[in-house]
Structures are given as C-alpha cells and as structure tokens.
Design an enzyme around this catalytic site. Sequence first.
Site, PDB file in Angstrom:
ATOM      1  N   ASP A 138      -8.033  -8.804   5.934  1.00 46.20           N
ATOM      2  CA  ASP A 138      -9.157  -8.650   6.865  1.00 46.20           C
ATOM      3  C   ASP A 138      -9.710  -7.233   6.894  1.00 46.20           C
ATOM      4  O   ASP A 138      -9.090  -6.277   6.408  1.00 46.20           O
ATOM      5  CB  ASP A 138      -8.697  -8.970   8.286  1.00 46.20           C
ATOM      6  N   ASP A 196       0.863  -1.182   0.000  1.00 46.87           N
ATOM      7  CA  ASP A 196       0.000   0.000   0.000  1.00 46.87           C
ATOM      8  C   ASP A 196       0.901   1.235   0.000  1.00 46.87           C
ATOM      9  O   ASP A 196       1.290   1.711  -1.067  1.00 46.87           O
ATOM     10  CB  ASP A 196      -0.921  -0.084   1.216  1.00 46.87           C
ATOM     11  N   ARG A 229     -11.059 -12.893   6.387  1.00 47.24           N
ATOM     12  CA  ARG A 229      -9.793 -13.499   5.948  1.00 47.24           C
ATOM     13  C   ARG A 229     -10.005 -14.827   5.229  1.00 47.24           C
ATOM     14  O   ARG A 229      -9.203 -15.228   4.397  1.00 47.24           O
ATOM     15  CB  ARG A 229      -8.876 -13.772   7.151  1.00 47.24           C
ATOM     16  N   VAL A 247      -9.573  -3.775   0.087  1.00 46.56           N
ATOM     17  CA  VAL A 247      -9.892  -5.156  -0.293  1.00 46.56           C
ATOM     18  C   VAL A 247      -9.774  -6.104   0.898  1.00 46.56           C
ATOM     19  O   VAL A 247      -9.007  -5.857   1.834  1.00 46.56           O
ATOM     20  CB  VAL A 247      -8.983  -5.655  -1.449  1.00 46.56           C
ATOM     21  N   LYS A 250      -1.287  -2.052  -4.690  1.00 44.30           N
ATOM     22  CA  LYS A 250      -2.271  -0.992  -4.912  1.00 44.30           C
ATOM     23  C   LYS A 250      -1.643   0.130  -5.702  1.00 44.30           C
ATOM     24  O   LYS A 250      -0.545   0.582  -5.394  1.00 44.30           O
ATOM     25  CB  LYS A 250      -2.737  -0.450  -3.560  1.00 44.30           C
TER      26      LYS A 250
HETATM   27  P1  5GP Z   1       1.847  -0.416   3.856  1.00 45.30           P
HETATM   28  O1  5GP Z   1       2.868  -0.493   4.946  1.00 45.30           O
HETATM   29  O2  5GP Z   1       2.355  -0.827   2.506  1.00 45.30           O
HETATM   30  O3  5GP Z   1       1.123   0.885   3.841  1.00 45.30           O
HETATM   31  O4  5GP Z   1       0.696  -1.358   4.300  1.00 45.30           O
HETATM   32  C1  5GP Z   1       0.693  -2.700   4.117  1.00 45.30           C
HETATM   33  C2  5GP Z   1      -0.285  -3.282   5.124  1.00 45.30           C
HETATM   34  O5  5GP Z   1      -1.483  -2.490   5.251  1.00 45.30           O
HETATM   35  C3  5GP Z   1      -0.724  -4.624   4.611  1.00 45.30           C
HETATM   36  O6  5GP Z   1       0.127  -5.636   5.145  1.00 45.30           O
HETATM   37  C4  5GP Z   1      -2.136  -4.715   5.120  1.00 45.30           C
HETATM   38  O7  5GP Z   1      -2.113  -5.262   6.412  1.00 45.30           O
HETATM   39  C5  5GP Z   1      -2.632  -3.289   5.233  1.00 45.30           C
HETATM   40  N1  5GP Z   1      -3.485  -2.904   4.074  1.00 45.30           N
HETATM   41  C6  5GP Z   1      -3.195  -1.979   3.141  1.00 45.30           C
HETATM   42  N2  5GP Z   1      -4.186  -1.870   2.234  1.00 45.30           N
HETATM   43  C7  5GP Z   1      -5.117  -2.780   2.603  1.00 45.30           C
HETATM   44  C8  5GP Z   1      -6.402  -3.170   2.039  1.00 45.30           C
HETATM   45  O8  5GP Z   1      -6.897  -2.694   1.009  1.00 45.30           O
HETATM   46  N3  5GP Z   1      -7.074  -4.147   2.706  1.00 45.30           N
HETATM   47  C9  5GP Z   1      -6.592  -4.734   3.834  1.00 45.30           C
HETATM   48  N4  5GP Z   1      -7.350  -5.669   4.403  1.00 45.30           N
HETATM   49  N5  5GP Z   1      -5.401  -4.396   4.385  1.00 45.30           N
HETATM   50  C10 5GP Z   1      -4.677  -3.432   3.765  1.00 45.30           C
END
Ligand code: 5GP
Length: 171
Positions: free
Chosen positions: A155, A99, A161, A149, A127
């Site tokens: 989740d 993300d 999940r 998502v 994403k």
């Molecule tokens: P980042 O550190 O890249 O911002 O976030 C990654 C983490 O955010 C992922 O491991 C996940 O736990 C959570 N996350 C980010 N986007 C989503 C999403 O659309 N759905 C869900 N369920 N978790 C997300």
Amino acid sequence: MAVTPLINETEIRERLVELGRRIEADYTGRPLTIVAVLTGSLVALADLIRQIHIPLRVGLVQASSYRGATTSGTTLVLNETFAPDVAGRDVLLLDDILDTGRTLATLVEHLKDRGAASVRTVVLLRKVGRQVVPIEPDYHGFLIPDAFVVGYGLDYNDEYRHLPFVGVLEE
Ligand code: 5GP
Ligand code: MG
C-alpha cells in the site's frame, strides 16, 4: 499519482508456483505453519498457500514500524491477536517485501522465543541496496530496485493494495 507496472500478474503467478514446489519439497512430513505479516502479505499468502500441496496451518501477525519522535531509529510494534501457537512447529514467516530487514529479523527471533522448532523466511520482493540488518530470506520472489512499490498487497496510505500487479509509485 501514477503506478508504473514492474511485475505483472503472470510473472507473479508463475513465480509462486515455483516457490510453492520448493516449499512443498522442503517441508514434506513436517508440521508447517505459515505466519504472514499483515497487511501487506495478505494477497501473496492467499496465492502462495494454494501452490503448496502438503498439510499446513496459517497464522497472522501484524507488525508496524514507527519512527520515534524523540528516540532515534524505528520501533516495531507487534499485534499478536491472531497469532497461532507455534511451539514445536516449523514456521515459515511470509512478508511482502524485505527492505531494511528489521521486520523479518525481529519476527524471526520472536517466533523462536515462542518455541518454534525452526523458522525460515519467504518474501515476495527483496529490495536491493537498502538492507541494514543482515538477514537472508530463505525464499524470495523477485529482486527489485530501490523504488517505492505498491500493489499485490502493498500500500501507500492504505491504498493500491488491490492492484493485481506490482508497480512503482511515481510522484
Ligand atoms: P523492513 O523492516 O524490511 O525495513 O520493512 C519491511 C516493511 O516495510 C514491509 O513489510 C512494508 O510494509 C514496508 N515497505 C518497505 N518498502 C516498501 C515499499 O517499497 N512499498 C511499500 N508499500 N511498503 C514497503
Ligand atoms: Mg509490512
């Protein structure tokens, strides 16, 4: 809340077969350890490792992001109770979704500090348009639009999940 299907079971299975073949080719003869980020990547871990037909080890880390009440930005808290010894190993870090990129970038540095011989990354989902930290995953399953998502390990408040597909959670 309703879940609108985005990626179905067959598409996920076929993509993991392809990723497994590539990972297999890239890591043949090397000491591979797959480190999965709990809890979201649990389902992908179980399915992906069964498509990689070379010796490998599996380890787990838990990472949670907290938005601080007083500090600006987010803090990543790691629980390494079940983390393997990665010294001298070629590590492939697996997460459910990229993300902002903070989780993966932080963990890559951490695993290098722990003495990993190399660290690459694989994410089931990437994403588009949300990334803050510049990190390119070495392997990814699917590009998805900027929506929340769930399913296939991902989740919302610890639910959804177990869905066998990935879908968009609608309010
Ligand atoms: P980042 O550190 O890249 O911002 O976030 C990654 C983490 O955010 C992922 O491991 C996940 O736990 C959570 N996350 C980010 N986007 C989503 C999403 O659309 N759905 C869900 N369920 N978790 C997300
Ligand atoms: Mg996560």
